[in-house]
Every structure is written in structure tokens, then in C-alpha cells.
Design a protein around this motif. Structure first.
Motif, PDB file in Angstrom:
ATOM      1  N   VAL A  28      -2.898   8.052 -15.918  1.00 13.19           N
ATOM      2  CA  VAL A  28      -3.283   9.199 -15.100  1.00 13.19           C
ATOM      3  C   VAL A  28      -4.725   8.975 -14.665  1.00 13.19           C
ATOM      4  CG1 VAL A  28      -3.609  11.684 -14.991  1.00 13.19           C
ATOM      5  CG2 VAL A  28      -1.752  10.738 -16.382  1.00 13.19           C
ATOM      6  N   ILE A  29      -4.974   8.997 -13.365  1.00  9.88           N
ATOM      7  CA  ILE A  29      -6.313   8.752 -12.841  1.00  9.88           C
ATOM      8  C   ILE A  29      -6.929  10.082 -12.422  1.00  9.88           C
ATOM      9  CG2 ILE A  29      -7.677   7.581 -11.085  1.00  9.88           C
ATOM     10  CD1 ILE A  29      -5.462   5.473 -10.946  1.00  9.88           C
ATOM     11  N   ASN A  36      -4.858  11.770  -0.824  1.00 10.74           N
ATOM     12  CA  ASN A  36      -4.407  10.576  -0.111  1.00 10.74           C
ATOM     13  C   ASN A  36      -3.856   9.493  -1.041  1.00 10.74           C
ATOM     14  OD1 ASN A  36      -5.245  11.683   2.375  1.00 10.74           O
ATOM     15  ND2 ASN A  36      -7.348  10.999   2.012  1.00 10.74           N
ATOM     16  N   LYS A  37      -3.669   9.855  -2.302  1.00 13.89           N
ATOM     17  CA  LYS A  37      -3.155   8.891  -3.271  1.00 13.89           C
ATOM     18  C   LYS A  37      -1.664   9.113  -3.489  1.00 13.89           C
ATOM     19  CE  LYS A  37      -7.492   7.680  -4.293  1.00 13.89           C
ATOM     20  NZ  LYS A  37      -8.279   8.774  -3.744  1.00 13.89           N
ATOM     21  N   LYS A  38      -0.956   8.052  -3.731  1.00 10.24           N
ATOM     22  CA  LYS A  38       0.487   8.145  -3.912  1.00 10.24           C
ATOM     23  C   LYS A  38       0.842   7.964  -5.381  1.00 10.24           C
ATOM     24  CE  LYS A  38       4.880   6.175  -2.351  1.00 10.24           C
ATOM     25  NZ  LYS A  38       5.536   5.128  -1.507  1.00 10.24           N
ATOM     26  N   ASN A  39       1.486   8.959  -5.950  1.00  5.42           N
ATOM     27  CA  ASN A  39       1.957   8.852  -7.330  1.00  5.42           C
ATOM     28  C   ASN A  39       3.163   7.919  -7.399  1.00  5.42           C
ATOM     29  OD1 ASN A  39       0.045  10.691  -8.269  1.00  5.42           O
ATOM     30  ND2 ASN A  39       1.397  12.441  -7.938  1.00  5.42           N
ATOM     31  N   THR A  40       3.243   7.190  -8.519  1.00 10.21           N
ATOM     32  CA  THR A  40       4.395   6.330  -8.773  1.00 10.21           C
ATOM     33  C   THR A  40       4.949   6.676 -10.146  1.00 10.21           C
ATOM     34  OG1 THR A  40       3.137   4.550  -9.834  1.00 10.21           O
ATOM     35  CG2 THR A  40       3.286   4.499  -7.418  1.00 10.21           C
ATOM     36  N   GLU A  41       5.920   5.899 -10.575  1.00  4.21           N
ATOM     37  CA  GLU A  41       6.522   6.155 -11.886  1.00  4.21           C
ATOM     38  C   GLU A  41       5.504   6.044 -13.010  1.00  4.21           C
ATOM     39  OE1 GLU A  41      10.153   4.455 -14.734  1.00  4.21           O
ATOM     40  OE2 GLU A  41       9.815   3.622 -12.729  1.00  4.21           O
ATOM     41  N   ILE A  43       1.873   5.674 -12.440  1.00  2.00           N
ATOM     42  CA  ILE A  43       0.510   6.082 -12.084  1.00  2.00           C
ATOM     43  C   ILE A  43       0.565   7.463 -11.439  1.00  2.00           C
ATOM     44  CG2 ILE A  43      -1.565   5.590 -10.753  1.00  2.00           C
ATOM     45  CD1 ILE A  43      -0.900   2.695 -10.761  1.00  2.00           C
ATOM     46  N   ARG A  44      -0.265   8.368 -11.961  1.00  2.00           N
ATOM     47  CA  ARG A  44      -0.334   9.713 -11.401  1.00  2.00           C
ATOM     48  C   ARG A  44      -1.801  10.076 -11.178  1.00  2.00           C
ATOM     49  NH1 ARG A  44       0.122  14.655 -14.190  1.00  2.00           N
ATOM     50  NH2 ARG A  44       0.726  13.508 -16.060  1.00  2.00           N
ATOM     51  N   TYR A  45      -2.103  10.775 -10.094  1.00  2.00           N
ATOM     52  CA  TYR A  45      -3.466  11.170  -9.757  1.00  2.00           C
ATOM     53  C   TYR A  45      -3.620  12.672  -9.986  1.00  2.00           C
ATOM     54  CZ  TYR A  45      -3.807   6.589  -7.573  1.00  2.00           C
ATOM     55  OH  TYR A  45      -3.797   5.236  -7.356  1.00  2.00           O
ATOM     56  N   VAL A  46      -4.697  13.048 -10.677  1.00  2.00           N
ATOM     57  CA  VAL A  46      -4.952  14.441 -11.005  1.00  2.00           C
ATOM     58  C   VAL A  46      -6.362  14.808 -10.538  1.00  2.00           C
ATOM     59  CG1 VAL A  46      -5.308  16.076 -12.902  1.00  2.00           C
ATOM     60  CG2 VAL A  46      -3.346  14.517 -12.947  1.00  2.00           C
TER      61      VAL A  46
END
Length: 301
Positions: A28-29, A36-41, A43-46
């Protein structure tokens, strides 16, 4: 394990994210601008440190927090204003992480907070480990003391806390090495100051590996030196850099010229410490690049 990383878009953060993903961890970043960030399986942006953000609501299943956030100490002269920005950026990010962890009903297992070997006294003769006393003066030592004191607040929450004291991190595109290499590429490399000052360095791949190692080993806490086991005097490191780049190591840059160009920030180059990673080696961490020649060869080949 799932790790929340502050400062994930920086030099160390990017290498660490790759290291964690390669080894089966989720990330989790924490970022001010997740739009503008894309979450993946994996990686998640908070969003954090922004008006209206409540990151604690999205971090309840995080096992580790890794705080790498803070203004670079290498960009620009250390004016009074710049010094305050460097300190304030570290305090604000660390305090926010402590606040987030306080709010979580299930506490994470560990906080790994960035720090620096600048806390140790300057010396051409002594060797320092995690058990060594730290310095009482100087901007770098002051910054480290304030930063680590903030991070230690996690201990009162029952959270294992480690302070990763970084040495000079070597990588091809970012960090100190590109600026060190430029004079050699221009056939103007050579001794800086006395050349006897120590440089306690570490390859970026070993930084990422060591941070993951600390995260995965619950017996490691407190200060941890992230330096290679074979520090070098700057003159020797410069010769190695010249050899790898096939350039001469022949000019001498006097200390007075460095001080005139960089001001107080020149202490990073003109002063140093011989720092060993005693805690990592005691726990059997294996460095990919323990020696300077092989580290530089990996970076420049």
C-alpha cells in the motif's frame, strides 16, 4: 505480508516496492495524489497528508509500516529555511504514521523508520556500530535524533520499531553516485579533500533487501545500520569508480573549494564515519554486493 510505504515514489521506495512484490508481499503506497494511480492486485494507493484524507480507514489489514518520507538532504544548500524543511518533513510524516497506527484497532507488527548514519561522530580512525554512542552536535545528528525520537513513539503502542540508518546509497540514476561519477565521465575525477574520509556505502539492491529482511524478522528492532560490511576511504572508492568507468583518478579538489561550493552541506563529502552493519550480519543477512568494486561493476555494466 502487507506493507504500507510512505515515500514509495522515491529512490529507495521504488526499489523496495519491487523487492517486496518479487517476494510475494502486497504493498500500500501512501500518497498525496492517488487519483492518477492505478490500483492492481498487489499494489494499492491510499491518500494521506491531505485535507479530508482518512488513511486509517483503508489500512486495517497492514502488517508493516515503512516510513521513507522526507525532503532530500542533498538538494540545495543548507540554509536555515532548508534545514527546517528537512526536519519538518520528517517529523510530520512520522507523526502522521503514529497517529494512523493509534487509530487502528489491530496494530501492525512493525514500524521501520528511515534514519541515517549521520548520527555517529565524524572520525577517520574509529569504527561505529549500532551499539556506539551518537554525536551530540551537527545538523545531521540533530535531525536523526529528532526523527528517531518521533518514531520511537510506536513502541508505546506495543509495535516493534526499527530505525534503518542509511549509509550513502549507490544506484545508477539516483542518489549520490551520478554526481560522484560525472567528473570521472568528464575525465576530471580525483581526490576530494584529504581523501582519507570514510564513506560507508551500500548498493540500492541491498537497501531494499535489508528493509525486507528487517520486516520479516521479528527479532530485529532498534537502530539498524544499512551499510555494506566493507566501507572505503573516499580516495579508494574514487579510484574504484575510475577503474569501473575506465577513467583516470588524478585531479585533487581541495576542501576549501568544496566548502565554497556547498557551504555546510559539504560536511557530507568532507567528513565521514566508518560504520558497520553489525546487527544485520549478526542476524545472517547476506549482502549481494559487500565490496565496492563489484557494486560499481553491477551498476555500470
Amino acid at each position: 505480508m502487507k506493507a504500507a510505504i510512505a515515500g514509495g515514489t522515491g529512490f529507495v521506495g521504488k526499489a523496495l516496492i519491487n523487492e517486496l512484490l518479487k517476494n510475494g508481499h502486497q504493498v500500500v503506497i501512501l500518497t498525496r495524489n492517488p487519483e492518477n494511480k492505478k490500483n492492481t492486485e498487489n499494489i494499492r494507493y491510499v491518500k494521506w497528508l491531505s485535507a479530508g484524507s482518512h488513511p486509517e480507514k483503508e489500512l486495517e489489514d497492514v502488517h508493516a509500516f515503512i516510513n521513507l518520507a522526507g525532503e532530500s538532504i542533498n538538494s540545495g544548500r543548507w540554509t536555515d529555511q532548508r534545514k527546517q524543511q528537512i526536519i519538518d518533513s520528517r517529523i510530520s510524516s512520522t507523526r502522521e504514521i503514529i497517529r494512523i497506527m493509534e487509530e487502528l484497532p489491530h496494530k501492525p507488527d512493525v514500524l521501520i523508520n528511515a534514519s541515517a548514519i549521520g548520527c555517529y561522530p565524524v572520525s577517520e580512525e574509529e569504527t561505529f556500530t549500532e551499539a556506539s554512542p551518537t554525536a551530540n552536535d551537527g545538523f545531521l545528528a540533530e535531525t536523526v535524533h529528532i526523527w528517531e525520537k518521533e518514531a520511537q513513539q510506536a513502541e508505546r503502542l506495543g509495535i516493534r520499531t526499527a530505525m534503518s540508518r542509511f549509509g550513502v546509497i549507490l544506484g545508477k540514476e539516483e542518489g549520490a553516485l551520478p554526481r560522484m561519477a560525472l567528473p570521472y565521465k568528464l575525465f576530471a575525477g580525483g581526490k576530494i579533500g584529504s581523501g582519507r574520509q570514510w564513506m560507508s556505502w551500500i548498493h540500492i539492491a541491498d537497501v531494499a533487501g535489508a528493509l525486507r529482511f528487517i520486516m520479516e524478522h521479528p527479532e530485529i528492532n532498534g537502530p539498524v545500520n544499512l551499510t555494506a560490511p566493507s566501507p572505503e576511504r573516499l580516495h579508494t572508492l574514487g579510484k574504484a569508480l575510475g577503474d569501473v568507468l575506465h577513467r583516470p583518478h588524478w585531479l585533487t579538489v581541495p576542501s576549501i573549494a568544496v566548502k565554497a561550493a556547498l557551504g555546510e552541506m559539504s560536511t557530507i563529502i568532507l567528513e565521514g564515519q566508518r560504520v558497520l552493519p553489525e546487527k544485520l550480519t549478526a542476524h545472517s543477512f547476506v549482502f549481494k554486493f559487500p565490496h565496492i568494486k563489484e557494486a560499481l561493476a553491477d551498476i555500470y555494466t
